[in-house]
Structure formats: structure tokens, C-alpha cells
Scaffold this active site. Structure first.
Site, PDB file in Angstrom:
ATOM      1  N   ASP A   1       0.842  -1.199   0.000  1.00  0.00           N
ATOM      2  CA  ASP A   1       0.000   0.000   0.000  1.00  0.00           C
ATOM      3  C   ASP A   1       0.880   1.253   0.000  1.00  0.00           C
ATOM      4  O   ASP A   1       1.652   1.480   0.935  1.00  0.00           O
ATOM      5  CB  ASP A   1      -0.896  -0.024   1.240  1.00  0.00           C
ATOM      6  N   ASP A   2       0.766   2.049  -1.050  1.00  0.00           N
ATOM      7  CA  ASP A   2       1.500   3.318  -1.157  1.00  0.00           C
ATOM      8  C   ASP A   2       3.025   3.130  -1.274  1.00  0.00           C
ATOM      9  O   ASP A   2       3.795   4.028  -0.925  1.00  0.00           O
ATOM     10  CB  ASP A   2       1.214   4.270   0.032  1.00  0.00           C
TER      11      ASP A   2
ATOM     12  N   CYS B   1      -6.265   4.185  -3.224  1.00  0.00           N
ATOM     13  CA  CYS B   1      -6.516   2.791  -2.844  1.00  0.00           C
ATOM     14  C   CYS B   1      -7.762   2.140  -3.435  1.00  0.00           C
ATOM     15  O   CYS B   1      -7.673   1.136  -4.136  1.00  0.00           O
ATOM     16  CB  CYS B   1      -6.597   2.682  -1.327  1.00  0.00           C
TER      17      CYS B   1
ATOM     18  N   ARG C   1      -7.715  -1.033  -6.154  1.00  0.00           N
ATOM     19  CA  ARG C   1      -7.997  -2.414  -5.731  1.00  0.00           C
ATOM     20  C   ARG C   1      -9.180  -2.993  -6.492  1.00  0.00           C
ATOM     21  O   ARG C   1      -9.190  -4.183  -6.843  1.00  0.00           O
ATOM     22  CB  ARG C   1      -8.242  -2.445  -4.216  1.00  0.00           C
TER      23      ARG C   1
ATOM     24  N   LYS D   1      -5.597  -5.636   3.754  1.00  0.00           N
ATOM     25  CA  LYS D   1      -6.472  -4.491   3.486  1.00  0.00           C
ATOM     26  C   LYS D   1      -7.445  -4.829   2.358  1.00  0.00           C
ATOM     27  O   LYS D   1      -7.030  -5.266   1.292  1.00  0.00           O
ATOM     28  CB  LYS D   1      -5.605  -3.300   3.082  1.00  0.00           C
TER      29      LYS D   1
ATOM     30  N   HIS E   1     -10.779  -2.677   1.542  1.00  0.00           N
ATOM     31  CA  HIS E   1     -11.099  -1.332   1.043  1.00  0.00           C
ATOM     32  C   HIS E   1     -12.046  -1.307  -0.162  1.00  0.00           C
ATOM     33  O   HIS E   1     -11.973  -0.397  -0.995  1.00  0.00           O
ATOM     34  CB  HIS E   1      -9.819  -0.521   0.742  1.00  0.00           C
TER      35      HIS E   1
ATOM     36  N   SER F   1      -8.373   1.562   5.125  1.00  0.00           N
ATOM     37  CA  SER F   1      -7.009   2.052   5.381  1.00  0.00           C
ATOM     38  C   SER F   1      -6.702   2.078   6.873  1.00  0.00           C
ATOM     39  O   SER F   1      -7.588   2.313   7.701  1.00  0.00           O
ATOM     40  CB  SER F   1      -6.829   3.456   4.800  1.00  0.00           C
TER      41      SER F   1
ATOM     42  N   HIS G   1       1.608   2.191   4.026  1.00  0.00           N
ATOM     43  CA  HIS G   1       0.694   3.339   4.150  1.00  0.00           C
ATOM     44  C   HIS G   1       0.846   3.900   5.567  1.00  0.00           C
ATOM     45  O   HIS G   1       0.960   3.124   6.517  1.00  0.00           O
ATOM     46  CB  HIS G   1      -0.723   2.806   3.917  1.00  0.00           C
TER      47      HIS G   1
ATOM     48  N   ASP H   1      -0.508  -0.595  -4.795  1.00  0.00           N
ATOM     49  CA  ASP H   1      -1.786  -0.052  -5.291  1.00  0.00           C
ATOM     50  C   ASP H   1      -1.663   1.330  -5.905  1.00  0.00           C
ATOM     51  O   ASP H   1      -2.453   1.713  -6.760  1.00  0.00           O
ATOM     52  CB  ASP H   1      -2.836  -0.033  -4.167  1.00  0.00           C
ATOM     53  N   ASN H   2      -0.681   2.103  -5.441  1.00  0.00           N
ATOM     54  CA  ASN H   2      -0.477   3.464  -5.980  1.00  0.00           C
ATOM     55  C   ASN H   2       0.874   3.972  -5.503  1.00  0.00           C
ATOM     56  O   ASN H   2       1.538   3.326  -4.696  1.00  0.00           O
ATOM     57  CB  ASN H   2      -1.618   4.415  -5.563  1.00  0.00           C
TER      58      ASN H   2
ATOM     59  N   LYS I   1       1.349   9.535  -5.100  1.00  0.00           N
ATOM     60  CA  LYS I   1      -0.036   9.135  -4.843  1.00  0.00           C
ATOM     61  C   LYS I   1      -1.029  10.239  -5.166  1.00  0.00           C
ATOM     62  O   LYS I   1      -0.826  11.399  -4.801  1.00  0.00           O
ATOM     63  CB  LYS I   1      -0.161   8.773  -3.358  1.00  0.00           C
TER      64      LYS I   1
HETATM   65 MG    MG Z   1      -2.744   3.078  -1.349  1.00  0.00          MG
END
Ligand code: MG
Length: 470
Positions: A41-42, A81, A85, A138, A140, A163, A235, A287-288, A308
């Protein structure tokens, strides 16, 4: 001697174009392959040592890349996010599933919506093929029972449903010297549909997700399985187990990424130990891009611009590694354009599933690219923020219709004429060349029109409020 043993005995490799996918013509295995998707994540493009970070150490991911393939022009389908996803699990742009919004970037604990029932997830696609599917981490895509993983084809779920910085009691510190406390974030930890801990102990979360995924692999080693291991880290707020605290030269952010790297090593070791490594495709990505406003607590996009939330390359181009011993040629460097949108059709082909024909898909099977049988099929990548198409890439060229440096207070800038970059010569998007290439600009604008003609936006699921009392 079967075909795989024959190929091995001859010392041939996938790069010679002789190893095929596990199903279909020239099948190398009668068994359906297992799939493991590990999603950070991130995590930024520049945050792994095998993607050039000078001080972050990721030996397990580096080994995974050395034994498999590194994809250097791999995109998530969104720069935040929830839509990212949704696209990974459905193979469709979020604008088609209603999983994006111009008002709310992602789903929140006060959201009442989630992934529509009519969408088909990878787990739902694999179920009729006899797969066991487990989701760890996660989610989301909606925290109400109707939207949880167990309502979307997964047999089991263990994780924080959104998150890790939500349900805030206090804001996460942006100062790199101040550590956040678990109690600032009253996020639930769920098993299937039940909350089992609140606030979730995030110090141990990466370790526990890993342990749950390992148990699932051991339990299902004799049947085809799909593991979706979606870490909450790195994240913000950043938490690592005590063994990793203070261990990285890169500081707290490095500690948590190095724990994610440890987790990857655990998964690959387990696949080897259980004797299923040669029948398992593992994909690692994020994811980003990095959340740059968090400074030292955010990651790095390496040579790419921004992070992001933006449709500059740093927002959506992610580090990606694919691993499948004996099928993906060790040490492959794949520079063809590819996307998380391509994962659904790839897994469908490998599992022998037929793609649903009642809807538009936005991906292409990566089987030829990953197995060395042919080039990638993706020529165009679209970059959305919410429902707005902000940029389009065709071949090496990218036009920006709108730009915004996210989370920095800048207003959306409309570009007419659009900005044009050659993102292979200039991956950092530093040198605008629109004046020199009017014919390319015109061609890309035509592609924008063609793409937009295929899109019928679905009402946003992210704007549905939580009903009172739920
Ligand atoms: Mg993310």
C-alpha cells in the site's frame, strides 16, 4: 518424460519461447496453477533495492526478481486505494464499476457502498475452476457484510477492511522523528465478517497477515488456491514488529518496507517447502505511488514525477515482480507496458476460465509476455482521477489533458493543447515536446475520443452514505 521435464533436461528456458502457459495448447502442467498476489500500500516505484533505492534493503524481493521477472512499465489503474484495488480484482476500470468518485477519493468508515454485486472478482472467476481463495490484509472495497471478501468469492478473510489511518482519534504525525501510536487509529481487525480486535494492533499486523497466508497455503497445497495478501503497510501510520524497529538505514519507512520484504521471503519459502513453487505464479506490486506529503514517512517514486493521487507517472507506475520458477525465465527484465488491469485476464487464461462476455474488460492476458512467448499486448494506458480522464499513454507517448500535484493544494490545471511527453526517453516527464510532434498529439487525442466512447460511467458507490444505525 513429460514436456516440462524434457524442456528442463534440454536446458531450455522460457526465453527461448518454448515454455507455454499451464493450460491450453502445449500445456506444461495438467494441474491448474496457484496464484499469489502480494499488494503493498502506497509503496513507490523507487522503494525497493532492485528498483534502485540506495539504502532500503529488500533482499527477498531482489531474489524474487532475480528468479523471475521485473516489470518496469507496470501501472495500477488508479492513484489511490479503493479504485486501484477494484480494478485489480475485477479487471475493469473503476469508472465502469462505480468504484471511483470526484467527491471522495476512496471509501471511508462512514461509507455505505462497496463493490457492486454484479462485478466479478478474480476469486469469483476462479471458484468454478475449483480454487480455494483467501484474502489477507487491506480490503477497502466496502466494510459492510454485503461487500466484504467473503461476499466476493473469498472463502476466508483476515484483515483491516479499509485504510489503517481511518477511524482517527488523533492525526498521524508528519514529523519523521515522532512515531504514531496504535490507539490513534481505532481500526477494526476482522476475521471473515466478525470484528476480533479494535483497535487492531498494527505493530504486529504485517507478521499476522503473513502467518495467516502461510496457514492457508499449507492447508490448501493439494488443490488450486488463490492468495490475495494485501498489506496495509507502508501506508501511514507506519508500524513494524519489534525485530524490524530501527533496523533500516531508511528510517521508520524503511523498517516497515523491510518487514514487507521479509513477508515476501516467508511466502516464497513456504511455496518451495510445500513443493508447489513450480506450479505457482506470484505477483508483487503496489496499489499506488508514494504519499509524498508525509515526507520521510512517505515513499519514493524514484525517477518518476509526483506520487499518490496524481496522474503523473509516480502516481500510477508501480514496482512489479512476477515469479514462477520453471515458467518465467529467471532474471527477465520486461519493459513492455502492462497493468493490474491485465491480471484478471491472465489468471483466467491460466486457470482455464472463460472471460465473462457481458461486459467490457480493460486488460490483456500477460501470459505471452511472462512466459517469453511474445510481446505484451497493451498499447494504451489511461490515467483517471475519479471519473476524469486526465492522461493517456500510447506506445511511449503520453498526453496530459489535466494535471494536479495531489495533496499539495494545487488546483487542477487544464492543458489545451495537452502536454506531450515521451515517457521512455523521459520517464520523469521533465521535457514537454508537444510542439515538435503535432501528428502524435492528434493521434493520441483521437485515442482519447475512442476510449471515451466505450465508457458509460456507473453511479459512484463511494458517495453512498452509511445508513443510520448500521
Ligand atoms: Mg494506497
Amino acid at each position: 518424460m513429460n514436456r516440462r521435464d524434457f524442456i528442463k533436461a534440454m536446458g531450455w528456458t522460457a526465453a527461448a519461447g518454448l515454455v507455454g502457459p499451464a493450460v491450453g495448447a502445449g500445456a506444461i502442467s495438467e494441474k491448474k496453477p496457484n496464484f499469489v498476489i502480494i499488494y503493498a500500500d502506497d509503496l513507490g516505484y523507487g522503494d525497493l533495492s532492485c528498483f534502485g533505492h540506495p539504502t532500503l534493503k529488500t533482499p527477498h524481493l531482489d531474489r524474487m526478481a532475480a528468479e523471475g521477472a521485473k516489470l518496469t512499465q507496470f501501472y495500477s489503474a488508479a492513484s489511490v486505494c479503493t479504485p486501484s484495488r477494484a480494478a485489480l480484482l475485477t479487471g475493469r476500470l473503476p469508472i465502469r464499476s462505480g468504484m471511483c468518485s470526484d467527491k471522495r477519493a476512496v471509501l471511508f468508515p462512514d461509507s455505505g457502498g462497496g463493490l457492486p454485486k454484479s462485478e466479478v472478482t478474480i476469486a469469483e472467476m476462479l471458484k468454478p475452476q475449483g480454487y480455494a481463495s483467501g484474502c489477507f490484509g487491506k480490503w477497502h472495497l466496502g466494510h459492510l457484510p454485503a461487500f466484504l471478501p467473503t461476499s466476493n468469492g473469498f472463502d476466508t478473510y483476515f484483515g483491516i477492511p479499509y485504510s489503517n489511518d481511518m477511524d482517527r482519534i488523533k492525526d498521524a504525525p508528519k514529523d519523521a522523528n515522532t512515531k504514531p501510536e496504535v490507539e490513534y487509529f481505532n481500526v477494526p481487525l476482522m476475521r471473515d465478517e466478525e470484528i476480533i480486535e479494535r483497535p487492531a494492533d498494527q505493530y504486529t499486523i504485517t507478521r499476522r497477515y503473513t502467518q495467516e497466508a502461510l496457514k492457508f497455503i499449507t492447508k490448501n497445497k493439494n488443490r488450486p488456491f488463490f492468495v490475495y495478501l494485501a498489506h496495509n503497510m507502508p501506508h501511514i501510520p507506519l508500524f513494524s514488529n519489534k525485530e524490524f524497529r530501527g533496523s533500516s538505514l531508511r528510517g521508520l519507512y524503511g523498517d516497515v518496507v523491510e518487514e514487507v520484504d521479509w513477508s515476501v521471503g516467508q511466502i516464497l519459502d513456504a511455496l518451495r517447502k510445500q513443493g508447489v513453487a513450480e506450479n505457482t505464479l506470484v505477483l508483487f506490486s503496489s496499489d499506488n505511488g508514494p504519499w509524498l506529503v508525509y515526507k520521510q514517512h512517505g515513499g519514493s517514486a524514484g525517477p518518476l514525477r509526483d506520487g499518490k493521487g496524481s496522474t503523473w507517472e509516480g502516481g500510477m507506475r508501480e514496482p512489479a515482480i512476477a515469479w514462477w520458477p520453471g515458467t518465467i525465465h529467471a532474471g527477465s527484465l520486461l519493459t513492455d507496458t502492462a497493468s493490474t488491469l491485465d491480471v484478471f485476464p491472465t489468471l483466467a487464461e491460466l486457470a482455464g476460465a472463460v472471460m465473462p462476455e457481458d461486459r467490457i474488460y480493460d486488460g490483456y492476458s500477460l501470459v505471452p509476455l511472462l512466459t517469453g512467448k511474445g510481446p505484451g499486448k497493451r498499447d494504451i494506458m489511461v490515467y483517471y482521477r475519479g471519473t476524469q480522464l486526465r492522461a493517456l499513454r500510447k506506445g511511449p507517448w503520453k498526453i496530459h489533458l489535466f494535471t494536479k500535484t495531489e495533496y499539495m493544494g494545487q488546483k487542477i490545471q487544464k492543458h489545451d493543447p495537452p502536454l506531450l511527453f515521451h515517457v521512455e526517453i523521459d520517464p520523469g516527464e521533465q521535457y514537454e515536446v508537444g510542439n515538435q510532434h503535432p501528428e502524435i498529439m492528434a493521434d493520441l487525442l483521437e485515442e482519447v475520443k475512442k476510449h471515451q466512447a466505450t465508457v458509460k460511467p456507473r453511479p459512484s458507490q463511494l458517495e453512498i452514505p452509511l445508513a443510520k444505525g448500521s
